[in-house]
Design an enzyme around this catalytic site. Structure first.
Site, PDB file in Angstrom:
ATOM      1  N   GLY A  42       0.797  -1.225   0.000  1.00 24.63           N
ATOM      2  CA  GLY A  42       0.000   0.000   0.000  1.00 24.63           C
ATOM      3  C   GLY A  42       0.827   1.270   0.000  1.00 24.63           C
ATOM      4  O   GLY A  42       0.282   2.357   0.123  1.00 24.63           O
TER       5      GLY A  42
ATOM      6  N   HIS B 286     -12.388   2.962  -7.431  1.00 22.73           N
ATOM      7  CA  HIS B 286     -11.234   2.749  -6.571  1.00 22.73           C
ATOM      8  C   HIS B 286     -11.533   1.595  -5.621  1.00 22.73           C
ATOM      9  O   HIS B 286     -12.644   1.485  -5.099  1.00 22.73           O
ATOM     10  CB  HIS B 286     -10.970   4.011  -5.744  1.00 22.73           C
ATOM     11  CG  HIS B 286      -9.958   3.827  -4.661  1.00 22.73           C
ATOM     12  ND1 HIS B 286     -10.280   3.872  -3.319  1.00 22.73           N
ATOM     13  CD2 HIS B 286      -8.639   3.579  -4.721  1.00 22.73           C
ATOM     14  CE1 HIS B 286      -9.178   3.686  -2.604  1.00 22.73           C
ATOM     15  NE2 HIS B 286      -8.172   3.508  -3.421  1.00 22.73           N
TER      16      HIS B 286
ATOM     17  N   GLY C  23      -9.270  -1.648  -2.958  1.00 21.20           N
ATOM     18  CA  GLY C  23      -8.073  -1.921  -2.169  1.00 21.20           C
ATOM     19  C   GLY C  23      -8.404  -1.693  -0.707  1.00 21.20           C
ATOM     20  O   GLY C  23      -9.524  -1.931  -0.260  1.00 21.20           O
TER      21      GLY C  23
ATOM     22  N   ASP D  69      -0.394   6.142 -11.240  1.00 18.91           N
ATOM     23  CA  ASP D  69      -1.150   6.779 -10.153  1.00 18.91           C
ATOM     24  C   ASP D  69      -0.198   7.610  -9.308  1.00 18.91           C
ATOM     25  O   ASP D  69       0.716   7.078  -8.690  1.00 18.91           O
ATOM     26  CB  ASP D  69      -1.790   5.674  -9.302  1.00 18.91           C
ATOM     27  CG  ASP D  69      -2.622   6.212  -8.145  1.00 18.91           C
ATOM     28  OD1 ASP D  69      -2.672   7.438  -7.947  1.00 18.91           O
ATOM     29  OD2 ASP D  69      -3.232   5.381  -7.439  1.00 18.91           O
TER      30      ASP D  69
ATOM     31  N   ASP E  26       2.783   4.452  -1.394  1.00 20.94           N
ATOM     32  CA  ASP E  26       2.802   5.272  -2.600  1.00 20.94           C
ATOM     33  C   ASP E  26       3.453   6.600  -2.274  1.00 20.94           C
ATOM     34  O   ASP E  26       3.976   6.794  -1.174  1.00 20.94           O
ATOM     35  CB  ASP E  26       1.393   5.421  -3.196  1.00 20.94           C
ATOM     36  CG  ASP E  26       0.432   6.166  -2.275  1.00 20.94           C
ATOM     37  OD1 ASP E  26       0.803   7.245  -1.775  1.00 20.94           O
ATOM     38  OD2 ASP E  26      -0.685   5.666  -2.065  1.00 20.94           O
TER      39      ASP E  26
ATOM     40  N   LYS F 188       2.296   2.806  -9.095  1.00 23.18           N
ATOM     41  CA  LYS F 188       2.396   4.071  -8.372  1.00 23.18           C
ATOM     42  C   LYS F 188       3.589   4.855  -8.915  1.00 23.18           C
ATOM     43  O   LYS F 188       4.646   4.282  -9.184  1.00 23.18           O
ATOM     44  CB  LYS F 188       2.598   3.805  -6.882  1.00 23.18           C
ATOM     45  CG  LYS F 188       1.434   3.043  -6.250  1.00 23.18           C
ATOM     46  CD  LYS F 188       0.186   3.881  -6.205  1.00 23.18           C
ATOM     47  CE  LYS F 188      -0.952   3.142  -5.514  1.00 23.18           C
ATOM     48  NZ  LYS F 188      -2.156   3.986  -5.381  1.00 23.18           N
TER      49      LYS F 188
ATOM     50  N   GLU G 198     -10.911  -1.778  -9.812  1.00 19.72           N
ATOM     51  CA  GLU G 198      -9.590  -2.034  -9.235  1.00 19.72           C
ATOM     52  C   GLU G 198      -9.636  -3.279  -8.346  1.00 19.72           C
ATOM     53  O   GLU G 198     -10.632  -3.558  -7.683  1.00 19.72           O
ATOM     54  CB  GLU G 198      -9.155  -0.822  -8.394  1.00 19.72           C
ATOM     55  CG  GLU G 198      -7.749  -0.961  -7.845  1.00 19.72           C
ATOM     56  CD  GLU G 198      -7.191   0.358  -7.309  1.00 19.72           C
ATOM     57  OE1 GLU G 198      -7.987   1.262  -6.990  1.00 19.72           O
ATOM     58  OE2 GLU G 198      -5.947   0.461  -7.225  1.00 19.72           O
TER      59      GLU G 198
ATOM     60  N   LYS H 111      -1.617  -1.412 -12.743  1.00 20.13           N
ATOM     61  CA  LYS H 111      -1.377  -0.005 -12.363  1.00 20.13           C
ATOM     62  C   LYS H 111      -0.123   0.097 -11.521  1.00 20.13           C
ATOM     63  O   LYS H 111       0.115  -0.750 -10.649  1.00 20.13           O
ATOM     64  CB  LYS H 111      -2.574   0.544 -11.596  1.00 20.13           C
ATOM     65  CG  LYS H 111      -2.509   2.048 -11.364  1.00 20.13           C
ATOM     66  CD  LYS H 111      -3.845   2.598 -10.886  1.00 20.13           C
ATOM     67  CE  LYS H 111      -4.064   2.347  -9.418  1.00 20.13           C
ATOM     68  NZ  LYS H 111      -5.409   2.737  -8.972  1.00 20.13           N
TER      69      LYS H 111
ATOM     70  N   GLU I 183     -11.032   8.754  -5.880  1.00 22.56           N
ATOM     71  CA  GLU I 183     -11.031   8.084  -4.579  1.00 22.56           C
ATOM     72  C   GLU I 183     -11.057   9.083  -3.422  1.00 22.56           C
ATOM     73  O   GLU I 183     -11.503   8.736  -2.330  1.00 22.56           O
ATOM     74  CB  GLU I 183      -9.831   7.137  -4.444  1.00 22.56           C
ATOM     75  CG  GLU I 183      -8.502   7.820  -4.251  1.00 22.56           C
ATOM     76  CD  GLU I 183      -7.341   6.840  -4.147  1.00 22.56           C
ATOM     77  OE1 GLU I 183      -6.881   6.371  -5.204  1.00 22.56           O
ATOM     78  OE2 GLU I 183      -6.893   6.545  -3.026  1.00 22.56           O
TER      79      GLU I 183
ATOM     80  N   TYR J  92      -3.659  -0.029   7.183  1.00 25.09           N
ATOM     81  CA  TYR J  92      -5.044  -0.067   6.699  1.00 25.09           C
ATOM     82  C   TYR J  92      -6.000  -0.350   7.856  1.00 25.09           C
ATOM     83  O   TYR J  92      -5.805  -1.304   8.616  1.00 25.09           O
ATOM     84  CB  TYR J  92      -5.188  -1.143   5.624  1.00 25.09           C
ATOM     85  CG  TYR J  92      -4.650  -0.732   4.270  1.00 25.09           C
ATOM     86  CD1 TYR J  92      -4.143   0.544   4.022  1.00 25.09           C
ATOM     87  CD2 TYR J  92      -4.647  -1.629   3.204  1.00 25.09           C
ATOM     88  CE1 TYR J  92      -3.668   0.914   2.776  1.00 25.09           C
ATOM     89  CE2 TYR J  92      -4.166  -1.273   1.949  1.00 25.09           C
ATOM     90  CZ  TYR J  92      -3.681   0.003   1.744  1.00 25.09           C
ATOM     91  OH  TYR J  92      -3.206   0.358   0.508  1.00 25.09           O
TER      92      TYR J  92
END
Lengths: 428, 428
Positions: A22, A348, A350, A245, A24, A217, A379, A215, A298, A32
């Site tokens: 996760g 979006h 995840g 992204d 970026d 980052k 996604e 995708k 998002e 999370y």
């Protein structure tokens, strides 16, 4: 008549930062998390919902959920009219409205409660959320939408026309969804914390798994991005779409310059090139980076900003999020706006449980709103699904349509217990 | 070196709904409240700040303030570099950022802490905030600003040029301010809950008190608004400006129709005709209601939305708020944007302590940024000033420039105690 009797909240956090999953350009170390809410009704039915966060501040969302209790407990919840009334009551609270209006912490909490109510009602109807929504009449669906601030782009009659146009093919498209699923793309190869070998390996794996789009980052370091995008493009070949992204990293000029450097590797879209609040900035970027598409959503706070992104011609791809805006009701408005402007919705996902939720919304779009999947993908990120009672299933690069009743929102009780912050066993 | 040692919060609420003070088309029964924060430093210095809310949800802001404690306690706070670093640290928290970014509950809490830090530093410097800010060099001032997402409209060099242009006249304008004060207008006659006789009486009184502008709330019922505006116009005569304020009640077409009906009474501006998020909507309304001016800002979430309102030619009047955005630092960015586009700043005030804070920002604008008061007025509402140690003083329709050190933000301890929610004596 069913009445909600209790609303309970839990602060749930997963220590994802330990693995750089996760990561970026703006979020180097997310944990999370979910501010989790359960509604219980007097007939024994239950609905679950949550705000997704990335760690610190999850307790602020829990406080925001608690502030909504007076709107929820004691309310009847039998069908679509009650769902519309619940949404209207919370969004319209004149004192809480000051804390937004319709944005940020308070609005996300409203979305979680709205989603929990839809989970409850569709479970009781014995239908997965997407089928429950698609079972409502066009009139029932538009009655879910708050048209305030929308009518210069979409009014009730225009929304009804969109829904009525899609009505004849509902059964056929439902059958096709149950048979074929819905196209997905995967972000798993491209986290910024991954080394080159991992990017290459996971890119190849994505193609082998049947995905037609991946995708990556970007936005940390330009030389790194050029190299990583080159590696991914070489790994997947010319026919797979590779989106990038930037997670809001840039201003307008920086976005344009960066994308010029990445253009030789044929990126499909640039996602979140700048602030999600910057409608005019996205429009300026889009004009300069075409034919690379511009995508965002998002972090778009509500239907009013989506309306403007569409009015200004600022986006090619609309990325709604199941847990950012005011829940199913506002996402119906957003699906209708996208259909009105002919812009594809690629949600979006995840995080924690966002794949579980958002698949339903794309399926609603297909069955009852836009009626198509052309250039539409959901996604997919392969994190944390094991904590849900009805986890998403991906086969050959497609979401398998959920058939269990509800919104796929319910987390396993043992996960809620183990990851409860700060006293669950995972945090001990 | 001074270090912050503690941060404490208080939930303070005033039962203003009992008198219908503050009532408007969207806020029928506000209880003016503050999520109050105090920073204490190891040298005995103290800084106070707050988020203004209108009641329910004030406890969510208190939770948001608490979430910032790790950024604050232990931090050195000696001068402008530390103030910029504190702002940057909180706004840039990668996990908390998810809850906005830069909007709503979390961003307002950041603003309160930033403002408390400026209160502390200017008190220690022995200067009222406006004079402290105006004592900083143009370079020190631009270093307070986060130019991310702004550079397509205003970059550091352009901001420096604005500040340098204003530098030569600083001493002279400071002297004029101390002598003459700053123009105010009053909203006291126009609350929606007041009857016609009260509107007329308070309108006349406002003129007698020296105000050259008053404001009326509109948007509840058109016939009522036409009648009330007619009463106010007759009471004040043709030479006093009468602004009207719809508090976000309308969509684009409704705003235009309503203002056509009010136009015969020569309203000076229409404030918040629609959603504060709707840049394009404001631009459409402005094009159709001219020469009536369009004003907004009290709910504008951050500098990125203000930038677009200016880029799109959507507003004639920019109404910044001291406690909505990220504090003094972001308001410096907003003052610079307004100066760049040549749009006058007429701050929002009222509520709890907003007059106390925002007068300093208009005075900063005059001394160090725009250098003028042409078409600039600060809102004044005569509520709740008695609870502050350094309350605003109005003479002949003008704010008297504060001379006490600090940001005028400190509430009396007996008020904090009496109105603490839910256990203060006022709530017993």
């Amino acid at each position: 008549m069913t009445t909600i009797t209790t609303m309970t909240t839990t602060d749930v956090r997963f220590p994802t930062s330990r693995e750089l999953d996760g990561s970026d350009a703006m979020n180097p170390d997310p944990d999370y998390s979910a501010a989790y809410v359960v509604l219980q009704a007097d007939d024994g039915s239950r609905g679950d919902g949550f705000v997704f966060t990335i760690g610190r501040g999850n307790e602020v969302e829990v406080a925001a959920l608690a502030a909504l209790e007076a709107h929820v407990v004691g309310r009847s919840l039998d069908g679509p009219d009650d769902l519309a009334a619940l949404s209207h009551s919370m969004v319209g609270d004149s004192q809480l409205r000051w804390l937004g209006p319709e944005k940020g912490v308070m609005h996300m909490a409203i979305g979680a409660v709205v989603n929990a109510a839809w989970d409850l009602v569709s479970r009781r109807a014995g239908l997965p959320l997407w089928q429950y929504v698609a079972s409502l009449t066009p009139e029932q669906l538009v009655d879910q939408v708050d048209f305030r601030y929308l009518t210069d782009a979409l009014d009730r009659d225009q929304a009804l026309e969109i829904l009525r146009r899609a009505e004849p093919g509902r059964a056929e498209r439902t059958a096709a969804l149950l048979r074929d699923g819905y196209p997905a793309y995967t972000t798993s190869p491209g986290w910024l914390g991954y080394d080159d070998a991992k990017v290459e390996r996971l890119s190849r794996q994505a193609v082998a798994d049947g995905f037609a789009q991946i995708k990556l980052k970007v936005g940390g370091d330009l030389a790194d991005d050029v190299r990583r995008l080159g590696i991914a493009r070489a790994a997947v070949g010319p026919d797979i779409r590779v989106a990038v992204d930037a997670n809001q990293r840039w201003g307008v000029d920086e976005a344009v310059q960066w994308m010029e450097a990445l253009a030789p590797y044929d990126p499909y879209w640039i996602e979140e090139p700048t602030s999600p609040d910057d409608v005019l900035g996205h429009a300026a970027i889009r004009a300069k980076v075409a034919p690379i598409k511009v995508a965002t959503g998002e972090h778009v706070q509500n239907r009013v900003v989506f309306k403007q992104l569409l009015q200004a011609g600022a986006i090619d791809v609309l990325q709604l999020d199941a847990a950012r805006v005011g829940g199913v009701n506002e996402n119906l408005a957003i699906l209708l706006l996208a259909a009105r402007f002919g812009v594809p919705v690629c949600p979006h996902a995840g995080g924690v449980g966002l794949c579980e939720l958002v698949q339903h919304l794309s399926m609603v779009d297909l069955v009852a709103v836009s009626g198509q999947t052309q250039d539409r993908v959901i996604e997919y990120v392969d994190h944390l699904h094991e904590h849900f009672e009805d986890p998403t299933v991906i086969e050959h690069g497609r979401y398998v349509a959920p058939t269990a009743p509800g919104f796929s929102a319910r987390m396993k009780q043992e996960s809620l217990d183990a990851y409860r912050f700060p006293d669950g066993s995972a945090w001990a």
